[in-house]
Enzyme design. Structure first.
Site, PDB file in Angstrom:
ATOM      1  N   HIS A 308      84.927  50.416  55.411  1.00  0.00           N
ATOM      2  CA  HIS A 308      84.129  49.972  54.158  1.00  0.00           C
ATOM      3  C   HIS A 308      84.391  48.345  53.505  1.00  0.00           C
ATOM      4  O   HIS A 308      85.319  48.493  54.139  1.00  0.00           O
ATOM      5  CB  HIS A 308      84.804  50.790  53.498  1.00  0.00           C
ATOM      6  CG  HIS A 308      84.468  52.555  52.993  1.00  0.00           C
ATOM      7  ND1 HIS A 308      83.612  53.504  52.095  1.00  0.00           N
ATOM      8  CD2 HIS A 308      85.010  53.485  54.185  1.00  0.00           C
ATOM      9  CE1 HIS A 308      83.221  54.352  52.854  1.00  0.00           C
ATOM     10  NE2 HIS A 308      83.994  53.856  53.481  1.00  0.00           N
ATOM     11  N   GLU A 386      89.309  48.786  53.973  1.00  0.00           N
ATOM     12  CA  GLU A 386      88.655  48.276  53.139  1.00  0.00           C
ATOM     13  C   GLU A 386      88.612  46.620  53.252  1.00  0.00           C
ATOM     14  O   GLU A 386      89.933  45.897  52.941  1.00  0.00           O
ATOM     15  CB  GLU A 386      89.411  48.532  51.782  1.00  0.00           C
ATOM     16  CG  GLU A 386      89.266  50.165  50.837  1.00  0.00           C
ATOM     17  CD  GLU A 386      88.313  50.520  50.427  1.00  0.00           C
ATOM     18  OE1 GLU A 386      86.737  49.972  50.742  1.00  0.00           O
ATOM     19  OE2 GLU A 386      87.511  51.569  49.814  1.00  0.00           O
TER      20      GLU A 386
HETATM   21  O1  0X9 Z   1      86.224  55.661  46.744  1.00  0.00           O
HETATM   22  C1  0X9 Z   1      85.543  55.679  48.253  1.00  0.00           C
HETATM   23  O2  0X9 Z   1      84.848  56.373  49.554  1.00  0.00           O
HETATM   24  C2  0X9 Z   1      86.748  54.479  49.070  1.00  0.00           C
HETATM   25  N1  0X9 Z   1      86.090  53.334  48.456  1.00  0.00           N
HETATM   26  S1  0X9 Z   1      85.255  52.836  48.166  1.00  0.00           S
HETATM   27  O3  0X9 Z   1      85.192  51.662  47.409  1.00  0.00           O
HETATM   28  N2  0X9 Z   1      84.494  51.999  49.986  1.00  0.00           N
HETATM   29  O4  0X9 Z   1      84.273  53.366  47.928  1.00  0.00           O
HETATM   30  C3  0X9 Z   1      88.498  54.945  49.297  1.00  0.00           C
HETATM   31  C4  0X9 Z   1      87.968  56.056  50.021  1.00  0.00           C
HETATM   32  C5  0X9 Z   1      89.763  56.693  50.358  1.00  0.00           C
HETATM   33  N3  0X9 Z   1      89.980  57.820  50.843  1.00  0.00           N
HETATM   34  C6  0X9 Z   1      89.724  58.849  50.460  1.00  0.00           C
HETATM   35  N4  0X9 Z   1      89.666  59.168  48.772  1.00  0.00           N
HETATM   36  N5  0X9 Z   1      90.470  59.892  50.465  1.00  0.00           N
HETATM   37 ZN    ZN Z   2      82.912  52.385  50.692  1.00  0.00          ZN
END
Ligand code: 0X9
Ligand code: ZN
Length: 425
Positions: A308, A386
């Site tokens: 990500h 990330e």
């Molecule tokens: O929010 C998300 O899906 C991810 N960040 S993003 O800015 N790329 O959208 C982080 C996901 C982290 N993992 C969990 N929350 N399990």
């Molecule tokens: Zn993401």
């Protein structure tokens, strides 16, 4: 001169990004618990698009519509939340980024003769062609699998890389995907670069010998394409069959769609938001493809990474409530080893990676995410990367694509070796 040419192209490229005329983006720096709560209220009230979530000592970035800008700023000032402008004219910035990307794409000398160039962001068609080319050219080690069509009918493709055609079941499997969030363009090149380093330019033969690899560069091809052609900030899939409002507001957040405490926290029931969880777990064909790979090789999957952007973080479970898994020590030490290796190969202008539990690092909980699902079903080491985004944006300048791909590969290599050492069949 080159800059002038880019600016001229940008000036004439106004047909695109029309919907962002008058939009601005702001850095926001909440510093107390009540600031964070206020921001959450403002997010709903002013329909903010959160490009980067703030954390305790890290500013966030929000996109604000023209009609809400004055009120939004007034409310921030009223409670003392610090803010500063990120992009004063979002449409102009997007036009400029397009022009830079185009200029780099056309710079043939910067391709370095590679079959897939890393001098600019690639179209979905170019990435698909590259995957097919790898399968055709290296049939002894690479097999292209086309498990399903995306919602809009694009072929989802992954590459299996193995010296034994996956027949030696004592080998650990490493699975890496990218591009589930459409606008996170930098999440794709490190995955194709991993293919490059395992097939076209093998400088670490131990990684090829010791492991079987599954590399899925674009989980969400429909969204990726849409983020190029229509809306640069598109995040979700493009499905229209999930809700009565889905034809007006298509798409599901793939990283809220996995069957892990599905739709319980950090999600929405509204298809018009960016965190819509879908009508049920695995409603999306794109997430079912990832699920099926995880299950097919579960008994020997040693490491799963999902790419990500942005933020320079390596995140691990559990991401729905901030608690730690039984394998937290292993997750943390391998996470730190990967981050340290990336740091050794990084550039001074890139922030150092932060490693930790997803909730503790991000400062928000979210259920239904890929790495949590993988870990819950039994993958011992599962992480969200990330990747870096300088100036907190999704378009990391194309000049850094190769750098990020290379340094991420160093992290992957260390992660794979450590996962292999820990792996016991
Ligand atoms: O929010 C998300 O899906 C991810 N960040 S993003 O800015 N790329 O959208 C982080 C996901 C982290 N993992 C969990 N929350 N399990
Ligand atoms: Zn993401």
């Amino acid at each position: 001169m080159k800059l002038l040419a880019i600016l001229l192209v940008a000036a004439f490229a106004h047909a695109k990004h029309e919907e962002y005329i008058g939009w601005k983006s702001y850095f926001v720096g909440p510093s107390t618990k009540s600031h964070f709560e206020t921001l959450q209220v403002l997010e709903q009230k002013y329909e903010l698009d959160v490009l980067g979530r703030p954390a305790m000592e890290r500013e966030g970035v929000v996109l604000v519509k023209p009609e809400h800008q004055d009120d939004f700023i007034r409310e921030l000032d009223a409670v003392g939340i610090s803010h500063r402008i990120h992009f004063d004219d979002v449409k102009r910035q997007l036009d400029y980024e397009d022009a830079v990307i185009e200029a780099h794409r056309n710079n043939v000398t910067a391709r370095n003769g590679r079959s897939l160039p890393y001098n600019s962001y690639q179209t979905i068609e170019a990435i698909e062609n590259y995957i097919d080319y790898i399968g055709r050219t290296y049939p002894n080690v690479a097999t292209v699998v086309e498990p399903a069509k995306s919602f809009e009918g694009r072929t989802i493709k992954y590459v299996k890389i193995s010296t034994t055609n996956f027949q030696d079941t004592s080998k650990p499997v490493i699975f890496i995907d990218g591009g589930i969030h459409a606008r996170e363009w930098i999440s794709i090149p490190p995955v194709t670069w991993a293919i490059h380093k395992l097939v076209e330019d093998v400088t670490e033969p131990d990684l090829l010998e010791r492991f079987d690899w599954i590399l899925l560069p674009v989980v969400n091809p429909d969204g990726y394409r849409f983020s190029h052609t229509n809306n640069r900030f598109w995040r979700k899939t493009r499905s229209t069959d999930q809700h009565s409002l889905s034809t007006m507001c298509p798409g599901v957040d793939g990283n809220r769609n996995y069957d892990f405490f599905w739709n319980t926290v950090g999600t929405s029931n509204s298809p018009c938001t960016d965190i819509y969880a879908g009508s049920r777990p695995f409603s999306e064909i794109e997430t079912r493809v990832v699920r099926d790979v995880l299950h097919e090789y579960l008994d020997r999957m040693a490491l799963y990474l999902t790419m990500h952007s942005f933020g320079s973080m390596i995140l691990y479970p559990w991401g729905h409530d901030g608690s730690l898994s039984n394998n937290a020590f292993g997750l943390h030490t391998v996470g730190v080893a990967m981050a340290d290796e990336i740091f050794k190969h990084s550039l001074p202008q890139f922030p150092r990676y932060v490693v930790g539990n997803a909730v503790l690092v991000l400062n928000y909980a979210a259920s239904g995410a890929a790495e949590d699902y993988a870990h819950q079903i039994g993958v011992p080491l599962a992480y969200t990367y990330e990747l870096p985004g300088l100036n907190q944006g999704f378009t990391l300048s194309p000049i850094y694509i190769e750098q990020v791909s290379k340094e991420t590969w160093e992290g992957i290599a260390v992660g794979a070796r450590r996962a292999g050492d820990l792996f016991r069949k």
